[in-house]
Design a protein around this motif. Sequence first.
Motif, PDB file in Angstrom:
ATOM      1  N   LEU A 102       0.830  -1.204   0.000  1.00  0.00           N
ATOM      2  CA  LEU A 102       0.000   0.000   0.000  1.00  0.00           C
ATOM      3  C   LEU A 102       0.870   1.263   0.000  1.00  0.00           C
ATOM      4  O   LEU A 102       0.566   2.235  -0.692  1.00  0.00           O
ATOM      5  CB  LEU A 102      -0.945  -0.001   1.207  1.00  0.00           C
ATOM      6  CG  LEU A 102      -2.379  -0.497   0.933  1.00  0.00           C
ATOM      7  CD1 LEU A 102      -2.401  -1.898   0.359  1.00  0.00           C
ATOM      8  CD2 LEU A 102      -3.232  -0.401   2.181  1.00  0.00           C
ATOM      9  N   ALA A 103       1.941   1.224   0.771  1.00  0.00           N
ATOM     10  CA  ALA A 103       2.843   2.387   0.787  1.00  0.00           C
ATOM     11  C   ALA A 103       3.502   2.570  -0.579  1.00  0.00           C
ATOM     12  O   ALA A 103       3.672   3.687  -1.070  1.00  0.00           O
ATOM     13  CB  ALA A 103       3.919   2.207   1.861  1.00  0.00           C
ATOM     14  N   LEU A 104       3.879   1.468  -1.196  1.00  0.00           N
ATOM     15  CA  LEU A 104       4.438   1.513  -2.548  1.00  0.00           C
ATOM     16  C   LEU A 104       3.428   2.122  -3.519  1.00  0.00           C
ATOM     17  O   LEU A 104       3.765   2.953  -4.366  1.00  0.00           O
ATOM     18  CB  LEU A 104       4.811   0.090  -2.978  1.00  0.00           C
ATOM     19  CG  LEU A 104       5.278  -0.150  -4.406  1.00  0.00           C
ATOM     20  CD1 LEU A 104       6.600   0.555  -4.684  1.00  0.00           C
ATOM     21  CD2 LEU A 104       5.428  -1.653  -4.670  1.00  0.00           C
ATOM     22  N   SER A 105       2.166   1.734  -3.337  1.00  0.00           N
ATOM     23  CA  SER A 105       1.100   2.207  -4.231  1.00  0.00           C
ATOM     24  C   SER A 105       0.835   3.697  -4.072  1.00  0.00           C
ATOM     25  O   SER A 105       0.356   4.350  -4.995  1.00  0.00           O
ATOM     26  CB  SER A 105      -0.192   1.435  -3.959  1.00  0.00           C
ATOM     27  OG  SER A 105       0.006   0.050  -4.155  1.00  0.00           O
ATOM     28  N   LEU A 106       1.120   4.218  -2.886  1.00  0.00           N
ATOM     29  CA  LEU A 106       0.940   5.652  -2.654  1.00  0.00           C
ATOM     30  C   LEU A 106       2.135   6.456  -3.152  1.00  0.00           C
ATOM     31  O   LEU A 106       2.065   7.675  -3.236  1.00  0.00           O
ATOM     32  CB  LEU A 106       0.734   5.918  -1.157  1.00  0.00           C
ATOM     33  CG  LEU A 106      -0.619   5.496  -0.572  1.00  0.00           C
ATOM     34  CD1 LEU A 106      -0.620   5.623   0.943  1.00  0.00           C
ATOM     35  CD2 LEU A 106      -1.759   6.338  -1.173  1.00  0.00           C
ATOM     36  N   CYS A 113      19.102  -9.102  -1.671  1.00  0.00           N
ATOM     37  CA  CYS A 113      19.235  -7.664  -1.398  1.00  0.00           C
ATOM     38  C   CYS A 113      18.047  -7.155  -0.582  1.00  0.00           C
ATOM     39  O   CYS A 113      18.087  -6.048  -0.042  1.00  0.00           O
ATOM     40  CB  CYS A 113      19.358  -6.878  -2.703  1.00  0.00           C
ATOM     41  SG  CYS A 113      17.924  -7.003  -3.798  1.00  0.00           S
ATOM     42  N   PHE A 114      16.958  -7.972  -0.482  1.00  0.00           N
ATOM     43  CA  PHE A 114      15.789  -7.556   0.289  1.00  0.00           C
ATOM     44  C   PHE A 114      15.882  -8.000   1.750  1.00  0.00           C
ATOM     45  O   PHE A 114      14.985  -7.704   2.535  1.00  0.00           O
ATOM     46  CB  PHE A 114      14.515  -8.158  -0.316  1.00  0.00           C
ATOM     47  CG  PHE A 114      14.174  -7.640  -1.695  1.00  0.00           C
ATOM     48  CD1 PHE A 114      13.481  -8.428  -2.599  1.00  0.00           C
ATOM     49  CD2 PHE A 114      14.547  -6.371  -2.098  1.00  0.00           C
ATOM     50  CE1 PHE A 114      13.172  -7.968  -3.872  1.00  0.00           C
ATOM     51  CE2 PHE A 114      14.253  -5.904  -3.374  1.00  0.00           C
ATOM     52  CZ  PHE A 114      13.552  -6.698  -4.257  1.00  0.00           C
ATOM     53  N   LEU A 115      16.924  -8.732   2.100  1.00  0.00           N
ATOM     54  CA  LEU A 115      17.021  -9.261   3.461  1.00  0.00           C
ATOM     55  C   LEU A 115      17.851  -8.335   4.338  1.00  0.00           C
ATOM     56  O   LEU A 115      18.811  -7.710   3.876  1.00  0.00           O
ATOM     57  CB  LEU A 115      17.651 -10.662   3.434  1.00  0.00           C
ATOM     58  CG  LEU A 115      16.914 -11.712   2.599  1.00  0.00           C
ATOM     59  CD1 LEU A 115      17.671 -13.029   2.613  1.00  0.00           C
ATOM     60  CD2 LEU A 115      15.485 -11.903   3.099  1.00  0.00           C
ATOM     61  N   ASP A 116      17.493  -8.297   5.623  1.00  0.00           N
ATOM     62  CA  ASP A 116      18.315  -7.547   6.574  1.00  0.00           C
ATOM     63  C   ASP A 116      19.384  -8.474   7.170  1.00  0.00           C
ATOM     64  O   ASP A 116      19.502  -9.631   6.759  1.00  0.00           O
ATOM     65  CB  ASP A 116      17.438  -6.889   7.650  1.00  0.00           C
ATOM     66  CG  ASP A 116      16.710  -7.911   8.527  1.00  0.00           C
ATOM     67  OD1 ASP A 116      15.706  -7.516   9.159  1.00  0.00           O
ATOM     68  OD2 ASP A 116      17.123  -9.092   8.590  1.00  0.00           O
ATOM     69  N   PHE A 167      13.379   8.047  -6.503  1.00  0.00           N
ATOM     70  CA  PHE A 167      12.248   7.309  -5.946  1.00  0.00           C
ATOM     71  C   PHE A 167      12.302   7.321  -4.422  1.00  0.00           C
ATOM     72  O   PHE A 167      11.279   7.469  -3.752  1.00  0.00           O
ATOM     73  CB  PHE A 167      12.231   5.858  -6.445  1.00  0.00           C
ATOM     74  CG  PHE A 167      11.141   5.037  -5.817  1.00  0.00           C
ATOM     75  CD1 PHE A 167      11.414   4.171  -4.765  1.00  0.00           C
ATOM     76  CD2 PHE A 167       9.832   5.170  -6.242  1.00  0.00           C
ATOM     77  CE1 PHE A 167      10.395   3.441  -4.161  1.00  0.00           C
ATOM     78  CE2 PHE A 167       8.813   4.442  -5.652  1.00  0.00           C
ATOM     79  CZ  PHE A 167       9.095   3.586  -4.606  1.00  0.00           C
ATOM     80  N   LYS A 168      13.505   7.180  -3.876  1.00  0.00           N
ATOM     81  CA  LYS A 168      13.634   7.175  -2.415  1.00  0.00           C
ATOM     82  C   LYS A 168      13.126   8.482  -1.824  1.00  0.00           C
ATOM     83  O   LYS A 168      12.508   8.506  -0.760  1.00  0.00           O
ATOM     84  CB  LYS A 168      15.076   6.921  -1.997  1.00  0.00           C
ATOM     85  CG  LYS A 168      15.198   6.760  -0.480  1.00  0.00           C
ATOM     86  CD  LYS A 168      16.548   6.323  -0.030  1.00  0.00           C
ATOM     87  CE  LYS A 168      16.570   6.074   1.476  1.00  0.00           C
ATOM     88  NZ  LYS A 168      16.078   7.208   2.255  1.00  0.00           N
ATOM     89  N   LYS A 169      13.374   9.577  -2.507  1.00  0.00           N
ATOM     90  CA  LYS A 169      12.888  10.877  -2.014  1.00  0.00           C
ATOM     91  C   LYS A 169      11.359  10.880  -1.938  1.00  0.00           C
ATOM     92  O   LYS A 169      10.757  11.375  -0.987  1.00  0.00           O
ATOM     93  CB  LYS A 169      13.369  12.006  -2.913  1.00  0.00           C
ATOM     94  CG  LYS A 169      14.831  12.329  -2.732  1.00  0.00           C
ATOM     95  CD  LYS A 169      15.296  13.421  -3.673  1.00  0.00           C
ATOM     96  CE  LYS A 169      16.778  13.681  -3.424  1.00  0.00           C
ATOM     97  NZ  LYS A 169      17.455  14.286  -4.560  1.00  0.00           N
ATOM     98  N   ILE A 178      10.185  -2.445  -1.150  1.00  0.00           N
ATOM     99  CA  ILE A 178       9.462  -1.361  -1.827  1.00  0.00           C
ATOM    100  C   ILE A 178      10.365  -0.729  -2.879  1.00  0.00           C
ATOM    101  O   ILE A 178       9.966  -0.526  -4.036  1.00  0.00           O
ATOM    102  CB  ILE A 178       9.013  -0.293  -0.799  1.00  0.00           C
ATOM    103  CG1 ILE A 178       7.867  -0.833   0.058  1.00  0.00           C
ATOM    104  CG2 ILE A 178       8.581   0.991  -1.496  1.00  0.00           C
ATOM    105  CD1 ILE A 178       7.492   0.069   1.237  1.00  0.00           C
ATOM    106  N   ARG A 179      11.585  -0.431  -2.484  1.00  0.00           N
ATOM    107  CA  ARG A 179      12.508   0.238  -3.416  1.00  0.00           C
ATOM    108  C   ARG A 179      12.824  -0.678  -4.592  1.00  0.00           C
ATOM    109  O   ARG A 179      12.866  -0.253  -5.746  1.00  0.00           O
ATOM    110  CB  ARG A 179      13.786   0.638  -2.683  1.00  0.00           C
ATOM    111  CG  ARG A 179      13.564   1.715  -1.617  1.00  0.00           C
ATOM    112  CD  ARG A 179      14.883   2.232  -1.093  1.00  0.00           C
ATOM    113  NE  ARG A 179      15.593   2.967  -2.143  1.00  0.00           N
ATOM    114  CZ  ARG A 179      16.867   3.349  -2.056  1.00  0.00           C
ATOM    115  NH1 ARG A 179      17.562   3.064  -0.973  1.00  0.00           N
ATOM    116  NH2 ARG A 179      17.441   4.014  -3.040  1.00  0.00           N
ATOM    117  N   GLY A 180      13.052  -1.960  -4.292  1.00  0.00           N
ATOM    118  CA  GLY A 180      13.375  -2.899  -5.365  1.00  0.00           C
ATOM    119  C   GLY A 180      12.212  -3.121  -6.314  1.00  0.00           C
ATOM    120  O   GLY A 180      12.409  -3.330  -7.516  1.00  0.00           O
TER     121      GLY A 180
END
Lengths: 304, 376
Positions: free
Chosen positions: B127-131, B274-277, B319-321, B288-290
């Motif tokens: 949802l955050a990605l969609s916004l 790259c999505f793992l912490d 995009f990050k901004k 989200i970024r990926g």
Amino acid sequence: MLGKKKNSFLVASTVFVLVMGAVALLDNETSSEQIDSEHSIDHSLVANAHKEANTYRKKILEKALPKKATGSAAYRNFVDSAVTTDQYLEELRIGQAKEFLKTSFKSLKDCYREGCGQLPDEDDGFYDPALSIAQQSLKRLLEITARHPKKLDLRNWMEESELLDLLGAENQGLRQAAFENLVNLKGTKEAFQDILEKTRELQGEAAGDALKNMLTFVNEDNKQDLIDSMALISKEGSSATVLGILENLSELKVSQSQINQITEGLCRFKEKKSESHNVAAMSYYLKSMAANSGIELEAQNYCL
Amino acid sequence: MKKISHGLIKSSLIGLTLVQALSSQAYFDKQQYLSEDTLLMTGQTKKSLQTDDIQDKKSRASIVRILDNVMATINKSAEIYGPIYRHDTRNSENYGDEIVKIILKSAHAKAKRYLDEGNPQAYYAFLALSLTVPNQEGLFVHFREVDSDRDYCNDERSTGENIKSSKAKDQFQAALNGEGGKKLFGIFNRNKESEGFLVKCKDLRGEKKYRQLIVGGSDGSDVGMFQLSALWHFDEFLNKGKYDSVKQTVDYGLNYLRQQFHHGYRNAATKYTCFLDENQNIDYFKLIRGSWSAYNGGPSQKCRFADKEGPYAGHDNGFKKNLDITLNLNDGGFFGFASDSTLDLSPAVRAAVEEVVTNLEKKTNSASALQSLLDS
């Protein structure tokens, strides 16, 4: 790198233009109306995009297809995105259409995985194989043949192995069209077994789509074969592949022993922290399957 | 003889077009339109502008100036569906509310499965990605209406003459106007020019308002709020006329975005580490970024955002901004393209978007305002 690619592309395209000029001279079907329809100006967004998409599609297809395939009305209808798959055969000679579709299929199936010459966008490098001209063209081609298998005499030129290979394509519509052609070609009973065997090689959503399509053919005689395939994938497949199947088959009615058989191979994922979200998802779909089947998941066999 | 001359002219015209297309280096990057001041404003100084600072007259017009470069004009007879952005009355018309509702309802339908699977964080991440993506791609604008002032629609604007990048200009003209084509091919145009969804300014003489559609992209053929390429998304989007509807555009765009998100989510442990912490759990902000990196560059580019030195690092930083703008929503941040062109949200809708961000950050699932929005 991009500069070198651009230069060689410029050279190649110049040669291409000269060849096209020769084709234009020899094209007996060229008419003044045809020139007009190709170059008439239409301010409509869709018409301009049709023209640009057609030009780009032609560029890619003419790299992949033999010259003889690109000079006919069958080709022009094929690359005209305004002509739907239902309309394609209208006003075409069946023999010409069959020849074009057959030649194009043979060419495209050999290069679609690499994009048949299509390159990523220069500015942002965008490339999606599922949306490539090659896969979208194959999808369109197979949608046409699925509608007219007898008229186009599919049995005499389309191989089952070629269609089975396309069940693993990135484009979902192409996978669906390949499935439909397989059923047309082989009949449901034979196609069922062949597809089931192929599913063991498929990954992710491709595996799920293949099995989901087969649900309409599942009966008490062949259900165990389906369960055996699922169990094998549970033991050997990736979590994404297992879930691609479980997401689509959670409404399949199974027995206690069958659900135990499916879950047995999934314990291995529980050991990996990075798979915890997928393990939770597997648990959800298996519980749905059990509930739909009116059975309980036995604790000792259910390690998720 | 006639056939030969037609053939010669045809091949030379095609050749000229090809050479023109191939030699043009038009690159239309929305970031190029943002001046240094605007970039600074959107990324760094938004907090200071949230106070009662005096609005800079030039910065107030920034979104308008940007939109002016990327809008094509719609036929007066064309039907369009969905909210229309009118800059001066955007808030009195509740434009923000309408856009958010369309986005969240569509996103919910596509991400609900993650809630069912017991992973609300994945749900709120989508949802955050969609916004964020419609802001990144289209500044939350699909349709715009402006007064029929010659500044908004003249031959130079309609043909992209004011686009700063020459490459962008060439591509814009080729995709939307066919001006070059008309000069070369005009002698063959025996058909009456037909009207379509987009028209030139002269076709709107006498009209009091212009309705416009956002069109941009590197080759001038990216359409709508989600900047969907006419080349890559032609069959299922452009060819089916979905651009005439905000809802259908959002649905299609979010569906494509969800494919990238879902594939990355399912394959994080194997293909996209790259999505793992550091604890081998999914870092949903990276996911989200990926997902946007893949939306922008193709499915194989999911880890592009992690390459800070790569050729597309600028894209991913941009995009990050915009993601930061979304994530700042539950900390008093503005909703919209920039702080000088915010989209006001009603208390109910504002509460819903804040819930999305809070739930994502705190790994919770308190969604009363969001549920009310989805039920509305």
